[in-house]
Design an enzyme around this catalytic site. Sequence first.
Site, PDB file in Angstrom:
ATOM      1  N   LYS A 105       0.839  -1.209   0.000  1.00 51.94           N
ATOM      2  CA  LYS A 105       0.000   0.000   0.000  1.00 51.94           C
ATOM      3  C   LYS A 105       0.870   1.254   0.000  1.00 51.94           C
ATOM      4  O   LYS A 105       0.661   2.170  -0.787  1.00 51.94           O
ATOM      5  CB  LYS A 105      -0.915   0.051   1.247  1.00 51.94           C
ATOM      6  CG  LYS A 105      -1.853  -1.126   1.378  1.00 51.94           C
ATOM      7  CD  LYS A 105      -2.736  -1.011   2.613  1.00 51.94           C
ATOM      8  CE  LYS A 105      -1.999  -1.032   3.941  1.00 51.94           C
ATOM      9  NZ  LYS A 105      -1.305  -2.293   4.235  1.00 51.94           N
ATOM     10  N   ARG A 111      -9.803   0.625   8.009  1.00 49.96           N
ATOM     11  CA  ARG A 111      -9.346  -0.731   8.333  1.00 49.96           C
ATOM     12  C   ARG A 111     -10.445  -1.558   8.971  1.00 49.96           C
ATOM     13  O   ARG A 111     -10.253  -2.733   9.248  1.00 49.96           O
ATOM     14  CB  ARG A 111      -8.205  -0.663   9.332  1.00 49.96           C
ATOM     15  CG  ARG A 111      -6.941  -0.100   8.773  1.00 49.96           C
ATOM     16  CD  ARG A 111      -6.136  -1.165   8.067  1.00 49.96           C
ATOM     17  NE  ARG A 111      -5.024  -1.596   8.848  1.00 49.96           N
ATOM     18  CZ  ARG A 111      -3.820  -0.992   8.823  1.00 49.96           C
ATOM     19  NH1 ARG A 111      -3.610   0.034   8.042  1.00 49.96           N
ATOM     20  NH2 ARG A 111      -2.854  -1.459   9.544  1.00 49.96           N
ATOM     21  N   ARG A 119      11.984  -5.187   4.929  1.00 50.30           N
ATOM     22  CA  ARG A 119      11.631  -3.803   4.553  1.00 50.30           C
ATOM     23  C   ARG A 119      12.517  -2.772   5.248  1.00 50.30           C
ATOM     24  O   ARG A 119      12.826  -2.878   6.431  1.00 50.30           O
ATOM     25  CB  ARG A 119      10.177  -3.539   4.922  1.00 50.30           C
ATOM     26  CG  ARG A 119       9.804  -2.066   4.770  1.00 50.30           C
ATOM     27  CD  ARG A 119       8.353  -1.830   4.833  1.00 50.30           C
ATOM     28  NE  ARG A 119       7.766  -2.179   6.110  1.00 50.30           N
ATOM     29  CZ  ARG A 119       6.474  -2.060   6.364  1.00 50.30           C
ATOM     30  NH1 ARG A 119       5.656  -1.625   5.420  1.00 50.30           N
ATOM     31  NH2 ARG A 119       6.008  -2.397   7.543  1.00 50.30           N
ATOM     32  N   ARG A 146      11.028  -0.780  10.899  1.00 49.75           N
ATOM     33  CA  ARG A 146       9.941  -0.495  11.835  1.00 49.75           C
ATOM     34  C   ARG A 146       9.933  -1.486  12.984  1.00 49.75           C
ATOM     35  O   ARG A 146      10.199  -2.665  12.783  1.00 49.75           O
ATOM     36  CB  ARG A 146       8.603  -0.571  11.083  1.00 49.75           C
ATOM     37  CG  ARG A 146       8.155   0.766  10.568  1.00 49.75           C
ATOM     38  CD  ARG A 146       6.975   0.722   9.655  1.00 49.75           C
ATOM     39  NE  ARG A 146       5.845  -0.064  10.074  1.00 49.75           N
ATOM     40  CZ  ARG A 146       4.720  -0.163   9.371  1.00 49.75           C
ATOM     41  NH1 ARG A 146       4.607   0.506   8.238  1.00 49.75           N
ATOM     42  NH2 ARG A 146       3.733  -0.906   9.790  1.00 49.75           N
ATOM     43  N   ARG A 202       0.023  -9.156  13.617  1.00 49.75           N
ATOM     44  CA  ARG A 202      -0.698  -8.216  12.731  1.00 49.75           C
ATOM     45  C   ARG A 202      -1.554  -8.994  11.727  1.00 49.75           C
ATOM     46  O   ARG A 202      -2.713  -8.640  11.489  1.00 49.75           O
ATOM     47  CB  ARG A 202       0.298  -7.309  11.990  1.00 49.75           C
ATOM     48  CG  ARG A 202       0.910  -6.250  12.901  1.00 49.75           C
ATOM     49  CD  ARG A 202       2.201  -5.705  12.329  1.00 49.75           C
ATOM     50  NE  ARG A 202       2.041  -4.954  11.111  1.00 49.75           N
ATOM     51  CZ  ARG A 202       3.063  -4.632  10.307  1.00 49.75           C
ATOM     52  NH1 ARG A 202       4.293  -4.986  10.615  1.00 49.75           N
ATOM     53  NH2 ARG A 202       2.848  -3.932   9.214  1.00 49.75           N
TER      54      ARG A 202
HETATM   55  P1  AP5 Z   1       4.852  -1.592   1.835  1.00 50.03           P
HETATM   56  O1  AP5 Z   1       4.497  -0.749   0.662  1.00 50.03           O
HETATM   57  O2  AP5 Z   1       5.597  -0.965   2.945  1.00 50.03           O
HETATM   58  O3  AP5 Z   1       3.532  -2.351   2.367  1.00 50.03           O
HETATM   59  P2  AP5 Z   1       2.286  -1.784   3.170  1.00 50.03           P
HETATM   60  O4  AP5 Z   1       1.064  -2.423   2.590  1.00 50.03           O
HETATM   61  O5  AP5 Z   1       2.306  -0.308   3.249  1.00 50.03           O
HETATM   62  O6  AP5 Z   1       2.591  -2.454   4.579  1.00 50.03           O
HETATM   63  P3  AP5 Z   1       2.467  -1.837   6.049  1.00 50.03           P
HETATM   64  O7  AP5 Z   1       3.251  -2.749   6.942  1.00 50.03           O
HETATM   65  O8  AP5 Z   1       2.784  -0.394   6.086  1.00 50.03           O
HETATM   66  O9  AP5 Z   1       0.958  -2.044   6.302  1.00 50.03           O
HETATM   67  P4  AP5 Z   1       0.225  -2.015   7.607  1.00 50.03           P
HETATM   68  O10 AP5 Z   1      -1.130  -1.872   7.119  1.00 50.03           O
HETATM   69  O11 AP5 Z   1       0.450  -3.195   8.474  1.00 50.03           O
HETATM   70  O12 AP5 Z   1       0.912  -0.818   8.439  1.00 50.03           O
HETATM   71  P5  AP5 Z   1       0.417   0.652   8.777  1.00 50.03           P
HETATM   72  O13 AP5 Z   1       1.606   1.504   8.832  1.00 50.03           O
HETATM   73  O14 AP5 Z   1      -0.718   1.055   7.935  1.00 50.03           O
HETATM   74  O15 AP5 Z   1       5.679  -2.865   1.281  1.00 50.03           O
HETATM   75  C1  AP5 Z   1       6.160  -3.870   2.152  1.00 50.03           C
HETATM   76  C2  AP5 Z   1       7.500  -4.425   1.630  1.00 50.03           C
HETATM   77  O16 AP5 Z   1       7.247  -5.128   0.403  1.00 50.03           O
HETATM   78  C3  AP5 Z   1       8.565  -3.341   1.287  1.00 50.03           C
HETATM   79  O17 AP5 Z   1       9.829  -3.811   1.636  1.00 50.03           O
HETATM   80  C4  AP5 Z   1       8.438  -3.154  -0.240  1.00 50.03           C
HETATM   81  O18 AP5 Z   1       9.655  -2.754  -0.833  1.00 50.03           O
HETATM   82  C5  AP5 Z   1       8.025  -4.568  -0.663  1.00 50.03           C
HETATM   83  N1  AP5 Z   1       7.158  -4.571  -1.851  1.00 50.03           N
HETATM   84  C6  AP5 Z   1       6.154  -3.682  -2.135  1.00 50.03           C
HETATM   85  N2  AP5 Z   1       5.560  -4.024  -3.305  1.00 50.03           N
HETATM   86  C7  AP5 Z   1       6.187  -5.144  -3.746  1.00 50.03           C
HETATM   87  C8  AP5 Z   1       6.015  -5.965  -4.914  1.00 50.03           C
HETATM   88  N3  AP5 Z   1       5.085  -5.678  -5.833  1.00 50.03           N
HETATM   89  N4  AP5 Z   1       6.835  -7.038  -5.048  1.00 50.03           N
HETATM   90  C9  AP5 Z   1       7.790  -7.326  -4.097  1.00 50.03           C
HETATM   91  N5  AP5 Z   1       8.014  -6.575  -2.991  1.00 50.03           N
HETATM   92  C10 AP5 Z   1       7.205  -5.494  -2.820  1.00 50.03           C
HETATM   93  O19 AP5 Z   1      -0.152   0.456  10.264  1.00 50.03           O
HETATM   94  C11 AP5 Z   1       0.705   0.151  11.341  1.00 50.03           C
HETATM   95  C12 AP5 Z   1      -0.129  -0.039  12.602  1.00 50.03           C
HETATM   96  O20 AP5 Z   1      -0.812   1.185  12.920  1.00 50.03           O
HETATM   97  C13 AP5 Z   1      -1.243  -1.083  12.503  1.00 50.03           C
HETATM   98  O21 AP5 Z   1      -0.764  -2.393  12.788  1.00 50.03           O
HETATM   99  C14 AP5 Z   1      -2.233  -0.588  13.547  1.00 50.03           C
HETATM  100  O22 AP5 Z   1      -1.801  -0.916  14.847  1.00 50.03           O
HETATM  101  C15 AP5 Z   1      -2.126   0.934  13.394  1.00 50.03           C
HETATM  102  N6  AP5 Z   1      -3.080   1.470  12.411  1.00 50.03           N
HETATM  103  C16 AP5 Z   1      -2.775   2.097  11.245  1.00 50.03           C
HETATM  104  N7  AP5 Z   1      -3.877   2.471  10.603  1.00 50.03           N
HETATM  105  C17 AP5 Z   1      -4.923   2.079  11.370  1.00 50.03           C
HETATM  106  C18 AP5 Z   1      -6.330   2.173  11.234  1.00 50.03           C
HETATM  107  N8  AP5 Z   1      -6.904   2.756  10.162  1.00 50.03           N
HETATM  108  N9  AP5 Z   1      -7.097   1.666  12.223  1.00 50.03           N
HETATM  109  C19 AP5 Z   1      -6.543   1.084  13.326  1.00 50.03           C
HETATM  110  N10 AP5 Z   1      -5.224   0.955  13.512  1.00 50.03           N
HETATM  111  C20 AP5 Z   1      -4.416   1.456  12.540  1.00 50.03           C
HETATM  112 MG    MG Z   2       2.531   1.107   4.793  1.00 52.24          MG
END
Ligand code: AP5
Ligand code: MG
Length: 223
Positions: A14, A89, A128, A161, A172
């Site tokens: 994402k 989410r 990552r 992270r 997660r």
């Molecule tokens: P990346 O693009 O970083 O993936 P991502 O989907 O953004 O993963 P996140 O870990 O950020 O998602 P998340 O939803 O768990 O975390 P968030 O920060 O939102 O890519 C991942 C890796 O893959 C990278 O190394 C990249 O290079 C590689 N990659 C990408 N595309 C690729 C491809 N096509 N092929 C191969 N490799 C590839 O949330 C963190 C925490 O915050 C949550 O756990 C929760 O506690 C809280 N939180 C955040 N938002 C909310 C919400 N709305 N409600 C409640 N809690 C929330």
């Molecule tokens: Mg992300």
Amino acid sequence: MRVLVLLGAPGAGKGTQAHVLARHLGLPRVATGDLFRAAVREGTPLGLAAKEYMDRGALVPDEVTVGMLLERLAAPDAARGVILDGFPRTRSQAQALDRALAERAAEVEAALLVDVPPDELLARLSGRWLCEAAGHTYHETAYPPRVAGICDICGSRLLQRDDDKPEIVRARLEKQLGALEDVVDHYRAAGVLQAVDGRRPIAAVTNDLLDCIEPVPYWRTHP
Ligand code: AP5
Ligand code: MG
């Protein structure tokens, strides 16, 4: 107001795609995970409350998350629209967003699901690296930076992270995939869900996402 929602499991890509789409469409990327991490770094009450959930791989409660997101949407740079990364989410977050947009005579234009099977996500997250300044994303084997430890785009330091430790990643996935299904169902019912295969290379996924939202091919506007 143009509102695009990027959906996907933790590690689906994402953030990677939201950065590219935001540059391409000229809209700000709004990521609730980034907002929470900034609050944790600053040690605010919101950050302290959120950290307790993030460290366990759980979702932060909707009461906290929705208020923070709506405040961000009220900022002047979001007036033309946003790319939402990591919000909504839960079904209740999706409903709150619908209500807030309806008050502005707006609605979610597209909910784009970056679809990656769970067995690939652990490898993606444990390799990552993210840049300190803007969150530009790399992977140590699949998408390494040109210079180890330094962001290609802005030159800032690359960090890992806290919640990318294998035991937190497993939590997660276990705690969050069910809620993702609810959100997918919400947007499918609204007729705005589109899914792309997130296992393809990053540039191919970007093109597939642009195909979902742009009637004119990217190469015609960027020869
Ligand atoms: P990346 O693009 O970083 O993936 P991502 O989907 O953004 O993963 P996140 O870990 O950020 O998602 P998340 O939803 O768990 O975390 P968030 O920060 O939102 O890519 C991942 C890796 O893959 C990278 O190394 C990249 O290079 C590689 N990659 C990408 N595309 C690729 C491809 N096509 N092929 C191969 N490799 C590839 O949330 C963190 C925490 O915050 C949550 O756990 C929760 O506690 C809280 N939180 C955040 N938002 C909310 C919400 N709305 N409600 C409640 N809690 C929330
Ligand atoms: Mg992300």
